[in-house]
Design an enzyme around this catalytic site. Structure first.
Site, PDB file in Angstrom:
ATOM      1  N   SER A 204     -14.693 -62.366  38.934  1.00 37.96           N
ATOM      2  CA  SER A 204     -14.412 -62.806  37.560  1.00 37.96           C
ATOM      3  C   SER A 204     -12.971 -62.487  37.211  1.00 37.96           C
ATOM      4  O   SER A 204     -12.360 -61.583  37.803  1.00 37.96           O
ATOM      5  CB  SER A 204     -15.337 -62.054  36.599  1.00 37.96           C
ATOM      6  OG  SER A 204     -14.909 -62.215  35.272  1.00 37.96           O
ATOM      7  N   TYR A 217     -19.877 -54.263  33.987  1.00 36.77           N
ATOM      8  CA  TYR A 217     -19.744 -55.583  34.626  1.00 36.77           C
ATOM      9  C   TYR A 217     -18.349 -55.749  35.233  1.00 36.77           C
ATOM     10  O   TYR A 217     -18.207 -56.156  36.397  1.00 36.77           O
ATOM     11  CB  TYR A 217     -20.001 -56.658  33.570  1.00 36.77           C
ATOM     12  CG  TYR A 217     -19.727 -58.074  34.007  1.00 36.77           C
ATOM     13  CD1 TYR A 217     -20.671 -58.795  34.723  1.00 36.77           C
ATOM     14  CD2 TYR A 217     -18.526 -58.713  33.664  1.00 36.77           C
ATOM     15  CE1 TYR A 217     -20.433 -60.117  35.103  1.00 36.77           C
ATOM     16  CE2 TYR A 217     -18.283 -60.025  34.033  1.00 36.77           C
ATOM     17  CZ  TYR A 217     -19.235 -60.723  34.754  1.00 36.77           C
ATOM     18  OH  TYR A 217     -18.992 -62.022  35.131  1.00 36.77           O
TER      19      TYR A 217
END
Ligand code: NAD
Ligand code: MG
Length: 311
Positions: A204, A217
């Site tokens: 990401s 995360y």
């Protein structure tokens, strides 16, 4: 590649708004979006507006003919667009996903794979468990005979405002789903992968620019990048001929967003495009990395971020 963006928003799936040419920033819906909290892990079929997975637009050109792929989290979102693109390029696909509430999304992905003339295998279960990861690999081998492409794409996240709001259980779950699973799946898959195979892991933009509300995360996404680069070296130095790469999406309109981000109405505004990407806009990066066109590419991360900078 995704070509012919002639979809106009009618029909079940597509929300694209512009013609084939033109400013890429204007091709898809921009915020604000309607407030639409969803129960985790969310359903693609409940998204407003619906996401574009390339259903009407992706045209294959035989770049993955005869390949056998596993894609985790391919019932919805990015994984679904990758599954549709892979099938139209000639690959059979095992669709791994988590929950009963996603059955409809997973069946929809399978229908597109079968429509492309390819085999779709559905497998529901929790990839944070090593046993389930081994089961995924065993199923792929028994159904397909081999594994050419492993896409580790499923993930869990939760938005929290303070450190105290993050429980130890949630911390561990985030690591178990996002990175431990990658170790389990790669370890089980590699013995079945021939030279020329490819592993692609979804990281990401949070690996570069961590969002303060996504601490666990973002940490897993940084770990995934390091893991991918390291595994790439191990597999190439052992002359296994298996390339390992990662894709780093920016904000993408998927069920993960309304199910885990309270302020999803403004999702994607923080890119130079001023809008989130659509799964179809990311899928092409996976096709490239899986194909022989990326023969000399390993240990890399390909950013698909709507112009957010990752250097
Ligand atoms: P998504 O919700 O459509 O896909 C994620 C899928 O992961 C779910 O469909 C679910 O079936 C699966 N999953 C979750 N937990 C699981 C578990 N324990 N076991 C098995 N499967 C499980 O969302 P998405 O946005 O397409 O996410 C795909 C990947 O893209 C994730 O790795 C995510 O971190 C990454 N990503 C997304 C964005 C974004 O803005 N949407 C941005 C950067 C990276
Ligand atoms: Mg889903």
């Amino acid at each position: 590649m995704m070509t012919n963006q002639s979809n106009s928003g009618e029909g079940n799936h597509n929300t694209g708004t512009a013609g084939e040419q033109g400013n890429p920033a204007d091709r898809y819906p921009s915020p604000p979006f309607p407030k639409q909290p969803q129960e985790i892990p969310g359903k693609e079929s409940d998204l407003v507006p619906r996401a574009d997975h390339g259903e009407k637009t992706y045209r294959g050109s035989g770049r993955l003919t005869g390949k056998k792929a596993i894609i985790t989290g391919s019932d919805s979102g990015i994984g679904k667009a990758v599954a549709i693109a892979f099938a139209r390029e000639g690959a059979d696909v095992l669709i791994s996903y988590l929950a009963d509430m996603e059955d409809e999304d997973a069946e929809d992905t399978a229908a597109y794979i079968r429509e492309a003339g390819q085999q779709a295998v559905l497998l529901k279960g929790d990839i944070s468990r090593e046993q389930h990861c081994q089961h995924i690999i065993e199923t792929a081998v028994s159904e397909f005979g081999t594994i050419d492409i492993l896409v580790n794409n499923a993930a869990f996240q939760m938005s929290r405002k303070t450190l105290q709001d993050i429980s130890a259980d949630e911390w561990q779950k985030t690591f178990a789903v996002n990175i431990h699973s990658m170790f389990y799946l790669c370890k089980a898959a590699v013995p079945h992968m021939r030279p020329g195979s490819s592993i692609i892991n979804t990281t990401s933009v949070n690996a570069y620019e961590p969002n303060a509300t996504l601490l666990p995360y973002a940490a897993t996404k940084a770990a995934i990048q390091n893991f991918s680069a390291n595994l790439s070296q191990i597999l190439l130095e052992q002359r296994k001929g298996i390339r390992v790469n990662a894709v780093a999406p920016g904000p993408i309109w998927t069920p993960l967003i309304p199910s885990t981000i309270p302020e999803h109405e403004h999702f994607g505004e923080n890119t130079p495009f001023k809008r989130p990407g659509q799964p179809a806009e990311v899928a092409t990066a996976y096709v490239f990395l899986a194909s022989d066109e990326a023969n000399y590419v390993s240990g890399a991360t390909l950013p698909v971020t709507g112009g957010r900078i990752t250097i």
